[in-house]
Design a protein around this motif. Sequence first.
Motif, PDB file in Angstrom:
ATOM      1  N   TYR A 110       0.856  -1.192   0.000  1.00 15.30           N
ATOM      2  CA  TYR A 110       0.000   0.000   0.000  1.00 15.30           C
ATOM      3  C   TYR A 110       0.885   1.233   0.000  1.00 15.30           C
ATOM      4  O   TYR A 110       1.737   1.393   0.867  1.00 15.30           O
ATOM      5  N   ARG A 113      -1.999   5.809  -0.825  1.00 12.40           N
ATOM      6  CA  ARG A 113      -3.433   5.536  -0.844  1.00 12.40           C
ATOM      7  C   ARG A 113      -3.873   4.602  -1.969  1.00 12.40           C
ATOM      8  O   ARG A 113      -5.002   4.672  -2.448  1.00 12.40           O
ATOM      9  N   THR A 324      -1.461  -4.009  13.998  1.00  8.19           N
ATOM     10  CA  THR A 324      -0.492  -2.942  14.184  1.00  8.19           C
ATOM     11  C   THR A 324      -0.006  -2.969  15.626  1.00  8.19           C
ATOM     12  O   THR A 324      -0.627  -3.604  16.488  1.00  8.19           O
ATOM     13  N   THR A 333     -10.348   1.823  16.407  1.00  9.04           N
ATOM     14  CA  THR A 333      -9.925   3.102  15.841  1.00  9.04           C
ATOM     15  C   THR A 333      -8.566   2.997  15.162  1.00  9.04           C
ATOM     16  O   THR A 333      -8.358   3.506  14.050  1.00  9.04           O
ATOM     17  N   GLU A 334      -7.619   2.315  15.810  1.00  7.96           N
ATOM     18  CA  GLU A 334      -6.267   2.206  15.265  1.00  7.96           C
ATOM     19  C   GLU A 334      -6.238   1.407  13.963  1.00  7.96           C
ATOM     20  O   GLU A 334      -5.425   1.672  13.075  1.00  7.96           O
ATOM     21  N   LYS A 336      -8.801   0.997  11.772  1.00 10.15           N
ATOM     22  CA  LYS A 336      -9.788   1.409  10.772  1.00 10.15           C
ATOM     23  C   LYS A 336      -9.177   1.711   9.397  1.00 10.15           C
ATOM     24  O   LYS A 336      -9.736   1.287   8.368  1.00 10.15           O
ATOM     25  N   PRO A 337      -8.037   2.433   9.302  1.00 11.84           N
ATOM     26  CA  PRO A 337      -7.479   2.706   7.964  1.00 11.84           C
ATOM     27  C   PRO A 337      -7.190   1.430   7.170  1.00 11.84           C
ATOM     28  O   PRO A 337      -7.393   1.399   5.953  1.00 11.84           O
ATOM     29  N   GLY A 338      -6.726   0.380   7.849  1.00 12.47           N
ATOM     30  CA  GLY A 338      -6.464  -0.883   7.161  1.00 12.47           C
ATOM     31  C   GLY A 338      -7.741  -1.613   6.800  1.00 12.47           C
ATOM     32  O   GLY A 338      -7.873  -2.167   5.695  1.00 12.47           O
ATOM     33  N   ASP A 340     -10.599  -0.337   6.190  1.00 14.07           N
ATOM     34  CA  ASP A 340     -11.293   0.374   5.115  1.00 14.07           C
ATOM     35  C   ASP A 340     -10.831  -0.069   3.732  1.00 14.07           C
ATOM     36  O   ASP A 340     -11.544   0.109   2.740  1.00 14.07           O
ATOM     37  N   LEU A 341      -9.629  -0.635   3.633  1.00 15.20           N
ATOM     38  CA  LEU A 341      -9.110  -1.104   2.340  1.00 15.20           C
ATOM     39  C   LEU A 341      -9.759  -2.406   1.904  1.00 15.20           C
ATOM     40  O   LEU A 341      -9.628  -2.811   0.744  1.00 15.20           O
TER      41      LEU A 341
END
Length: 412
Positions: A110, A113, A324, A333-334, A336-338, A340-341
């Motif tokens: 990744y 983005r 992580t 929360t920590e 979430k970015p992963g 979301d992929l």
Amino acid sequence: MDEEYDVIVLGTGLKECILSGLLSVEGLKVLHMDRNDYYGGESTSLSLNQIWKRFRGDGSPPEALGSSKEYNVDMIPKFMMANGGLVRVLIRTGVTKYLNFKAVDGSFVYNNRKIYKVPATDVEALKSTLMGLFEKRRARKLFIYVQDYEEDDPKSHEGLDLTTVTTREVISKYGLDDNTVDFIGHALALHSDDSYLDEPAIHTVKRMKLYAESLARFQGGSPYIYPLYGLGELPQGFARLSAVYGGTYMLNKPQCKVEFDEDGKAIGVTSEGETAKCKKIVCDPSYLPDKVKKVGRVARAICIMSHPIPDTNNSHSYIAFVSTEAETDEPETELKPGIDLLGPVDETFFDIYDRYEPINNHEEDNCFSYDATTHFESTVQNVISMYKKITGKDLDLSVDLSAASATASEDA
């Protein structure tokens, strides 16, 4: 149980089972115990019902997720390099006869983005948008140098002593940009942080060569292979090996307490009122809480999906792990970015667990524990090191790698 053994192994995680098997083959008398009623420890593979019970407690999973027995979900998923140390150990010990493997469809990174496939062929490298045209030419020169490098052939060194020159100095010679350096260091050489840049370049070059050799092994989309029925098969395979060579196994043994003499040396293990004597103890850190220190926490999400991960060429990936180093008590929360992929997710299970490493001196207490590792290559190096400390011998891993095979399958 009231007998004396050369080694008592506590826990049935992968490292413990590999050592148990190797030590039994070496002719040592081994007793292997676990407080759990199943093999694998934290490296076990669970069915859907077992996952549900572990993370949700009561109730049962929705029927829409399918049959429980169709799931083998690894609690600590790790890929194996096709030419790596673990494959050599499997062949050396004959454990390959207990296992089938699948070549992994692809490896992805990744960046900015966007998800990119790690090129697996020259054609893919030329088409990849990970690097610009001129950067590809510079990187290609480095790859050719690594490919041609032979430790015992000074002509291939191009005047560089990789045992003293740092990785940063080698990379600067080729003028690569920061994104390419990150890609090489973490996606190819599999370093867990950037400290490798200031260490001797020989370590990174060897890792890159291993990646390339593994990639060429099965002509697949990645250098990785994976046990067809989950990583839980690996501890069980080495457990069988130990049993074949006289090892004794005892599962579901509660309160395994390591006993020490007045000099602080381990002399045995007590469980349910019985004590087995021994010369050495091998265990995971949880069995010696006073001899380890906490070094961090991991936040993890296990996601079940009904589709492949977007932008991965429809590679088989219906169960995803996002993890992580935890910095808060809110894994949702920590992570979430992963997450979301991944696209739509049917079920998500969150977990936080501590990481430990030993602080004892095995020469003083005869206890052999280990630190946390991130992938199989470091796991095997850890095992080889402990094997030598226990037996005083080097583990011979010179094997015919063609003795292993990957099993093609439509199911991951």
